[in-house]
Structure formats: structure tokens, C-alpha cells
Design an enzyme around this catalytic site. Structure first.
Site, PDB file in Angstrom:
ATOM      1  N   ASN A  47      55.451  60.835 -11.075  1.00 31.47           N
ATOM      2  CA  ASN A  47      56.874  60.516 -11.047  1.00 31.47           C
ATOM      3  C   ASN A  47      57.449  61.171 -12.550  1.00 31.47           C
ATOM      4  O   ASN A  47      56.836  61.575 -13.456  1.00 31.47           O
ATOM      5  CB  ASN A  47      57.311  59.205 -10.814  1.00 31.47           C
ATOM      6  CG  ASN A  47      56.534  58.310 -11.948  1.00 31.47           C
ATOM      7  OD1 ASN A  47      55.646  58.403 -12.434  1.00 31.47           O
ATOM      8  ND2 ASN A  47      57.324  57.263 -12.093  1.00 31.47           N
ATOM      9  N   GLU A  49      61.049  61.292 -14.294  1.00 31.57           N
ATOM     10  CA  GLU A  49      62.203  60.532 -14.674  1.00 31.57           C
ATOM     11  C   GLU A  49      63.286  61.553 -15.379  1.00 31.57           C
ATOM     12  O   GLU A  49      62.839  62.551 -15.731  1.00 31.57           O
ATOM     13  CB  GLU A  49      62.105  59.101 -15.047  1.00 31.57           C
ATOM     14  CG  GLU A  49      61.544  58.174 -14.326  1.00 31.57           C
ATOM     15  CD  GLU A  49      61.283  56.961 -14.950  1.00 31.57           C
ATOM     16  OE1 GLU A  49      61.574  56.538 -16.094  1.00 31.57           O
ATOM     17  OE2 GLU A  49      60.798  56.302 -14.147  1.00 31.57           O
ATOM     18  N   CYS A  58      60.104  61.040  -7.337  1.00 32.68           N
ATOM     19  CA  CYS A  58      58.838  60.245  -7.026  1.00 32.68           C
ATOM     20  C   CYS A  58      57.368  60.847  -7.121  1.00 32.68           C
ATOM     21  O   CYS A  58      57.346  62.117  -6.594  1.00 32.68           O
ATOM     22  CB  CYS A  58      58.993  59.378  -5.701  1.00 32.68           C
ATOM     23  SG  CYS A  58      60.171  58.135  -5.922  1.00 32.68           S
ATOM     24  N   GLU A  60      54.948  60.925  -5.029  1.00 34.35           N
ATOM     25  CA  GLU A  60      54.529  61.256  -3.622  1.00 34.35           C
ATOM     26  C   GLU A  60      55.237  62.483  -3.294  1.00 34.35           C
ATOM     27  O   GLU A  60      54.643  63.218  -2.652  1.00 34.35           O
ATOM     28  CB  GLU A  60      54.948  59.954  -2.658  1.00 34.35           C
ATOM     29  CG  GLU A  60      54.261  58.652  -2.760  1.00 34.35           C
ATOM     30  CD  GLU A  60      55.148  57.611  -3.757  1.00 34.35           C
ATOM     31  OE1 GLU A  60      55.579  58.304  -4.651  1.00 34.35           O
ATOM     32  OE2 GLU A  60      54.826  56.541  -3.577  1.00 34.35           O
ATOM     33  N   CYS A  93      58.308  54.108  -1.623  1.00 25.40           N
ATOM     34  CA  CYS A  93      59.792  53.861  -1.395  1.00 25.40           C
ATOM     35  C   CYS A  93      60.166  54.726   0.144  1.00 25.40           C
ATOM     36  O   CYS A  93      59.372  55.582   0.457  1.00 25.40           O
ATOM     37  CB  CYS A  93      60.617  54.493  -2.457  1.00 25.40           C
ATOM     38  SG  CYS A  93      61.058  56.349  -2.381  1.00 25.40           S
ATOM     39  N   CYS A  96      60.549  58.458   0.188  1.00 28.91           N
ATOM     40  CA  CYS A  96      59.023  59.136   0.488  1.00 28.91           C
ATOM     41  C   CYS A  96      58.558  59.123   1.623  1.00 28.91           C
ATOM     42  O   CYS A  96      58.041  59.991   2.227  1.00 28.91           O
ATOM     43  CB  CYS A  96      58.132  58.479  -0.553  1.00 28.91           C
ATOM     44  SG  CYS A  96      58.705  59.023  -2.354  1.00 28.91           S
TER      45      CYS A  96
END
Ligand code: THU
Length: 138
Positions: A47, A49, A58, A60, A93, A96
Site C-alpha cells: 500500500n 498512502e 491498496c 492488492e 476491501c 480491490c
């Protein structure tokens, strides 16, 4: 060790390494992911940010994007492993899951793991039933 377990261990090691590169100063929640395609090519992501929180990417989706950039075709990805530090295996999430639906094969599996023994496995249709698909392409 059987072939499936070997693949899992290989992807877990890659996801763990990528997790170590996570840029997550705001949430302090690091995630790593690794994916394999039908030809055995592997890719990873973490990830990333941003101070503008909504720009966060993210792990994934970064792993899936790396696979596409590396030459894997959409629909050829068969196993994706998510790693988060600690004793809990976290589910991916919803955003994803939608991207996994398009990039991974119908029989693909997503496996979430952690430092403990706990892990979780989902078949593609299980974690996002009734996913959105662009009508003209299907
Ligand atoms: N995160 C992921 O990388 N994958 C998920 O499936 C859920 C959340 C990241 C985004 C953000 O950097 C941090 O975890 C906390 O939400």
C-alpha cells in the site's frame, strides 16, 4: 510440500517483503500482496498512502497493476496472497475485490495471511457475487 502449498509459501514471502516497503505513515497499517499468473510469473505490491488520503493505493491493486504492466493478461491471474503483520488475516476491501474480479481468472483464489496460523481463502465469486461487468465486453 505440494505444489499449491509451495506457491502459497512463495507468494507469502513476496507479499511479506513488499509489506516491508509499504508507505503507510497515516494509518500505520502495512499491507503486502503478491500474485501469480497461469505461466508462473509473479508480481508484488504494497500500500502507498498520500497526505491527500483519498489518493491511497491498496497493496492488492498495486500487485495487480504490476502484473498487467509486466505482461500478464487480464483474467490470467490465479492466486493472490495478502499479508498483514500481526495475528489477524484481513479481508481485502471492496474496491480491490472489484478489480480482482476483472483481473483474476474465474477459478482464482485470494488467500489472506498474517504472522499467526490464521488465514482465510476466498474463491473469486465468493468475495464479490454479482460484480459489475461492462456489458459490451461480456
Ligand atoms: N489497505 C490495503 O492495502 N488493502 C486493503 O484491502 C485494505 C486497506 C490499505 C489502505 C491504507 O493504506 C491502509 O491499508 C488502511 O486502510
Amino acid at each position: 510440500m505440494n505444489h499449491q502449498h509451495e506457491t502459497f509459501e512463495r507468494l507469502k514471502a513476496m507479499a511479506t517483503k513488499a509489506c516491508g516497503n509499504a508507505y503507510s505513515p497515516y494509518s500505520r497499517f502495512s499491507v503486502g500482496a503478491a500474485v501469480i499468473d497461469t505461466d508462473g510469473n509473479t508480481y508484488s505490491g504494497c500500500n502507498v498512502e498520500n497526505a491527500s488520503y483519498g489518493m491511497t493505493q491498496c497493496a492488492e491493486r498495486n500487485a495487480l497493476a504490476a502484473a498487467i504492466a509486466g505482461g500478464s493478461s487480464a483474467g490470467s491471474l490465479v492466486t493472490l496472497v495478502i499479508y498483514t503483520p500481526g495475528d489477524t488475516a484481513h479481508p481485502p476491501c471492496g474496491a480491490c475485490r472489484q478489480v480482482m474480479h476483472e483481473m483474476m481468472s474465474e477459478e482464482s483464489r485470494v488467500i489472506s495471511c498474517c504472522d499467526g496460523d490464521g488465514f482465510r481463502v476466498w474463491a473469486r465469486h465468493e468475495h464479490l457475487p454479482d460484480a459489475f461487468e461492462f456489458p459490451e465486453y461480456h
